[in-house]
Design a protein around this motif. Structure first.
Motif, PDB file in Angstrom:
ATOM      1  N   GLU A 115       0.836  -1.202   0.000  1.00 16.74           N
ATOM      2  CA  GLU A 115       0.000   0.000   0.000  1.00 16.74           C
ATOM      3  C   GLU A 115       0.872   1.253   0.000  1.00 16.74           C
ATOM      4  O   GLU A 115       0.565   2.237  -0.670  1.00 16.74           O
ATOM      5  N   ALA A 116       1.982   1.224   0.758  1.00 22.82           N
ATOM      6  CA  ALA A 116       2.891   2.374   0.784  1.00 22.82           C
ATOM      7  C   ALA A 116       3.486   2.628  -0.600  1.00 22.82           C
ATOM      8  O   ALA A 116       3.596   3.785  -1.041  1.00 22.82           O
ATOM      9  N   ASP A 117       3.873   1.544  -1.315  1.00 18.69           N
ATOM     10  CA  ASP A 117       4.384   1.698  -2.680  1.00 18.69           C
ATOM     11  C   ASP A 117       3.318   2.302  -3.577  1.00 18.69           C
ATOM     12  O   ASP A 117       3.597   3.192  -4.402  1.00 18.69           O
ATOM     13  N   THR A 118       2.092   1.796  -3.428  1.00 18.65           N
ATOM     14  CA  THR A 118       0.990   2.279  -4.265  1.00 18.65           C
ATOM     15  C   THR A 118       0.779   3.772  -4.067  1.00 18.65           C
ATOM     16  O   THR A 118       0.565   4.523  -5.022  1.00 18.65           O
ATOM     17  N   ARG A 119       0.852   4.206  -2.820  1.00 23.20           N
ATOM     18  CA  ARG A 119       0.649   5.636  -2.544  1.00 23.20           C
ATOM     19  C   ARG A 119       1.758   6.478  -3.181  1.00 23.20           C
ATOM     20  O   ARG A 119       1.481   7.447  -3.894  1.00 23.20           O
ATOM     21  N   SER A 120       3.006   6.122  -2.895  1.00 24.83           N
ATOM     22  CA  SER A 120       4.127   6.976  -3.337  1.00 24.83           C
ATOM     23  C   SER A 120       4.357   6.924  -4.845  1.00 24.83           C
ATOM     24  O   SER A 120       4.720   7.937  -5.458  1.00 24.83           O
ATOM     25  N   LYS A 121       4.158   5.753  -5.467  1.00 25.86           N
ATOM     26  CA  LYS A 121       4.503   5.596  -6.886  1.00 25.86           C
ATOM     27  C   LYS A 121       3.330   5.807  -7.843  1.00 25.86           C
ATOM     28  O   LYS A 121       3.552   6.117  -9.020  1.00 25.86           O
ATOM     29  N   LEU A 122       2.099   5.664  -7.332  1.00 29.40           N
ATOM     30  CA  LEU A 122       0.948   5.757  -8.234  1.00 29.40           C
ATOM     31  C   LEU A 122      -0.045   6.841  -7.827  1.00 29.40           C
ATOM     32  O   LEU A 122      -0.437   7.676  -8.655  1.00 29.40           O
TER      33      LEU A 122
END
Length: 846
Positions: free
Chosen positions: A12-19
């Motif tokens: 979820e953290a990746d999804t927030r920062s990258k997308l």
């Protein structure tokens, strides 16, 4: 799909920062307009140790024109591999709480929008821009465009110095300004004491003033102390502020603060407020507008009739404040004490303790009883006394003075403070100033020598010129230990901010829900510096009958998975050493207790418990019992701590002073007599066990008897004839709060102790539909019966004579009135049967 590599697992953290972040930025939502992990609630406080439920946070809140401005949308994030719709309902829930019109859920690939104006859910390919959402908001909310040189006050940033507005404060400000822009001239905000009404009023005034819509503001209070508080809260206005005191009228300022007493006083043949032109003020704010100043501030508002009138109150609409609601209309926003407790911003009541002396429990004292007791009657003043046949409890310490009763009550309070915390700030509300001084003097006699001080208690009464100074500089100060106790009539009922208050004591009869709400609010503020997370209410006069859904949310963990862990360590309150071998009853759900014994390290561990919190009842030799909610956790390595306070042995006995025998009814030590003998307590318990076992073969046998009303009454009568009193047994076993059935089940079959309070909770859990069948008065009778059961036990409500007690007689017209209410004796009998079924619903299972 936006260049996302699907062979990589995105958290979820990746999804927030990258997308998600890039998509927000592309639509114009720069970092100055986004707040992440926005707290909606910080988690409800569960116990006096400060344990909380999990906080509620929104992943993103989008603001216009910047983060100090207007909240417009909620965005909930899910990781790429999850359905984009999965977070929509949570986003909608948070949006409702924040009163924002747009909710979004996204997994970084898809964006789902819910529009509260159109009630439509739509999949969109990009986030709308800040300007788009602002325009849609103004259009659908029917907020007119601001004309002329003024700017829209909704777009004016909140004034943020040392604290940001909480979510509900932002909503209150927004709702009020929206109504003002629509042309409404009378507005009311109903917000619980401690929730920041003055802060909200300041933010409203600030936005309107900075936008140019208002230029002159008047803030009206009814206490000099509150005038100073408001003046300080409006610090951002600087030298534009002015406190009106006496004759110091100054027309060169913009924001004025005055008591209505000052405004209503005369200067040069006119009232002070009449020296200002009727159109001088654009905004008039009336603090605590429900109070007795109605007629006077009504005259002031009538004079400034062209201004916007904003009323602030901490009390919901009740029969004794309808004038206020008739004038202002329904509140533009309401924030209940119960909601503040639920959100974790206000302290919940830890205990509600009802105590009655023998004379209070009777509801009155007759002249015949006084004469027969041999008590001395003293008459103060000149002339013949007017002796009545009887005096009601409402007349105690007013028409008739009972020093014996006061001494008994004060002794109980002193014992209570010694057992709990003798330095816990306490406010005692008394019926008269004379009584307040007497109670303070008795407490000082008890505690002053112990602590080598002169003022353990201090009477805050209006005829003492030093009282205000002591209140502000000593009692309300976090740096001062003494005085610990303040006694008063009503000085501390409103407006005074003393967060450390731990105990509220009612010796004064309260006849108004408005007054009750105000008094309870004195203790609802948190004081984390002093580890004050909860408060207690000690009620000698039945005032707590006014508790309702406004004050206290019923905390019951939501039904759902039982897949979390209870990992609790029980420690001594003073030494923080583990308490070994404590007996713990964990209530997985109402009526379903699980018994555990703590290890030598004080640890209790249990799998498969409800999420968020669970109710526990903890008892250990030498410690005060503690029944409270504690946090549960999704992982077994998280841990909560529960403290127990040592119990000092106390010998209680009836108190006789000046010939009138007065004692604490529920605390009195009872001498036990069985067939003319006086056995020791251990012998009495053994005798009781033997006598009951002659009549009951098994736990199921006891259940069968208990569920049959006639069999149960006959069974208890047989025990009584054998010299067994179940109330006495509960005192001997030191479980006065236990239900009679559970007391016997524990004594005979080692079943867990279940309190009457827990059985009352079970009733409300299983009989919701039953309660809904009745009107307000019918429900009120049932709730009062359950309340009576909680205090005195089943025997007290088995007999219809309960309705002839003063409380029932005054409220419902006694037994005849209750029979009429339930459409006959059969109807009442059916109600009593359903109450018993609800209280013992668990006995029919298995």
């Amino acid at each position: 799909m936006w260049g996302v590599r699907m062979d990589i697992e995105y958290s979820e953290a990746d999804t927030r920062s990258k997308l998600i972040d890039p998509k927000l930025h592309e639509s114009g939502w720069d970092e100055g307009k986004i707040r992440r992990e926005y707290f909606i609630s910080i988690g409800r406080i569960l116990n006096s140790d400060g344990s909380r439920t999990s906080p509620k946070r929104a992943d993103y809140v989008l603001f216009y024109p910047d983060i100090n401005g207007h909240a417009l949308a909620i965005v909930e994030a899910k990781k790429v591999s999850e359905d984009a719709y999965k977070g929509l309902e949570q986003a909608k829930e948070y949006a409702r709480r924040l009163d924002v019109p747009f909710a979004y859920s996204t997994n970084g690939l898809k964006i789902i929008e819910y529009d509260f104006f159109t009630k439509q859910t739509t999949e969109i390919d990009r986030f709308p821009s800040p300007e788009e959402l602002w325009e849609r908001y103004l259009r659908y909310r029917n907020v007119p465009w601001v004309q002329g040189k003024a700017t829209n006050p909704l777009a004016v940033p909140f004034y943020v110095r040392d604290k940001r507005p909480r979510y509900y404060q932002e909503v209150a400000v927004r709702r009020a300004i929206e109504e003002i822009l629509r042309g409404r001239k009378r507005l009311l905000l109903t917000m619980a004491t401690g929730s920041g009404k003055t802060f909200v009023a300041f933010q409203i005034a600030w936005k309107l003033y900075q936008s140019g819509l208002v230029k002159k503001i008047l803030f009206v209070v009814d206490r000099v102390y509150l005038r100073g508080q408001a003046y300080n809260a409006f610090e951002a206005f600087g030298n534009a502020r002015w406190e009106l005191k006496g004759n110091n009228v100054n027309f060169a300022k913009d924001v004025y603060f005055a008591t209505y007493q000052t405004l209503y006083s005369e200067k040069n043949g006119k009232r002070v407020y009449q020296h200002f032109d009727s159109d001088y003020f654009d905004l008039v704010i009336i603090d605590e507008c429900h109070r007795s100043g109605w007629n006077r501030w009504h005259d002031i508002l009538k004079h400034f009739g062209s201004a916007i009138h904003l009323g602030l109150t901490a009390t919901p609409k009740r029969s004794d404040n309808v004038d206020v609601y008739r004038y202002f209309g329904e509140p533009v926003y309401e924030y209940k004490l119960a909601q503040g407790i639920e959100d974790g911003y206000l302290a919940p009541p830890e205990e509600i303790i009802r105590v009655y002396t023998n004379v209070d429990k009777e509801g009155r004292i007759t002249f015949k009883e006084i004469r027969n007791s041999g008590a001395v009657i003293e008459v103060s003043g000149e002339g013949e006394p007017e002796l009545k046949d009887y005096y009601t409890v409402q007349e105690f310490e007013k028409t008739i003075i009972l020093p014996d009763r006061t001494r008994a009550i004060v002794n109980w309070i002193a014992e209570f403070l010694e057992k709990t915390d003798p330095f816990a700030k306490t406010v005692i509300f008394c019926p008269t100033q004379r009584h307040a001084r007497e109670v303070a003097a008795l407490l000082n006699n008890h505690f002053n020598p112990k602590f080598n001080v002169d003022n353990y208690a201090y009477p805050i009464v209006s005829d003492d010129p030093e009282a205000r100074r002591v209140l502000r500089n000593s009692f309300a100060s976090s740096e001062e230990i003494f005085p610990v106790v303040e006694t008063t009539v009503d000085v501390l009922s409103t407006g005074i901010d003393v967060p450390p208050i731990k105990n509220i004591v009612f010796l004064k009869h309260i006849g108004s829900k408005v007054e009750f709400h105000q008094i309870i609010g004195r203790a609802s503020r948190l004081y984390e510096k002093g580890r004050k997370f909860t408060f207690r209410v000690i009620d000698f006069t039945g005032a707590t009958r006014f508790f309702d859904e406004w004050d206290v949310p019923r905390f019951e963990p939501k039904e759902g998975p039982t897949d979390w862990y209870l990992n609790m360590v029980i420690v001594d309150d003073e030494t923080l050493e583990p308490v070994k071998g404590a007996n713990v009853v964990v209530y997985i759900k109402p009526g379903k207790p699980v018994h555990i014994v703590a290890g030598d390290d004080g640890r209790v561990f249990l799998r498969n418990v409800p999420r968020e919190a669970v109710l526990v009842d903890v008892r250990a030799r030498g410690y005060r019992p503690k029944k409270t909610y504690v946090s549960t956790f999704p992982a077994p390595n998280n841990q909560t701590t529960l403290t127990l306070r040592k119990q000092k042995p106390v010998n209680r006995a009836p108190i006789t002073v000046r010939g009138l025998r007065v004692f604490i009814e529920e605390e009195n030590k009872v001498k036990i007599e069985v067939h003319g003998n006086r056995p020791l307590e251990a012998e009495y318990v053994k005798y009781t066990r033997e006598q009951v076992m002659k009549r009951v073969a098994s736990l199921n046998d006891l259940k069968r008897i208990w569920l049959n009303r006639e069999a149960r009454i006959k069974f208890k009568e047989d025990l009584r004839k054998a010299g067994i009193d179940l109330k006495v047994l509960s005192l001997v076993e030191k479980v006065p709060e236990a239900d009679e059935f559970d007391l016997l089940a524990h004594l005979l079959f080692n079943a867990p102790i279940v309190s009457r309070d827990e059985r009352a909770r079970l009733f409300y859990e299983v009989k919701k539909e039953f309660l809904r069948k009745f009107g307000e008065r019918g429900r009120s009778v049932i709730i009062d019966l359950i309340d009576h059961y909680r205090l005195y036990g089943l025997s007290e409500i088995e007999n219809p004579k309960v309705f002839e007690l003063p409380g029932f007689k005054e409220a419902y017209g006694g037994l005849k009135g209750v029979i009429k209410l339930f459409k006959g004796a059969k109807g009442l009998k059916k109600v009593l049967e359903e109450i018993e079924k609800g209280l013992y619903a668990d006995l029919t299972e298995g």
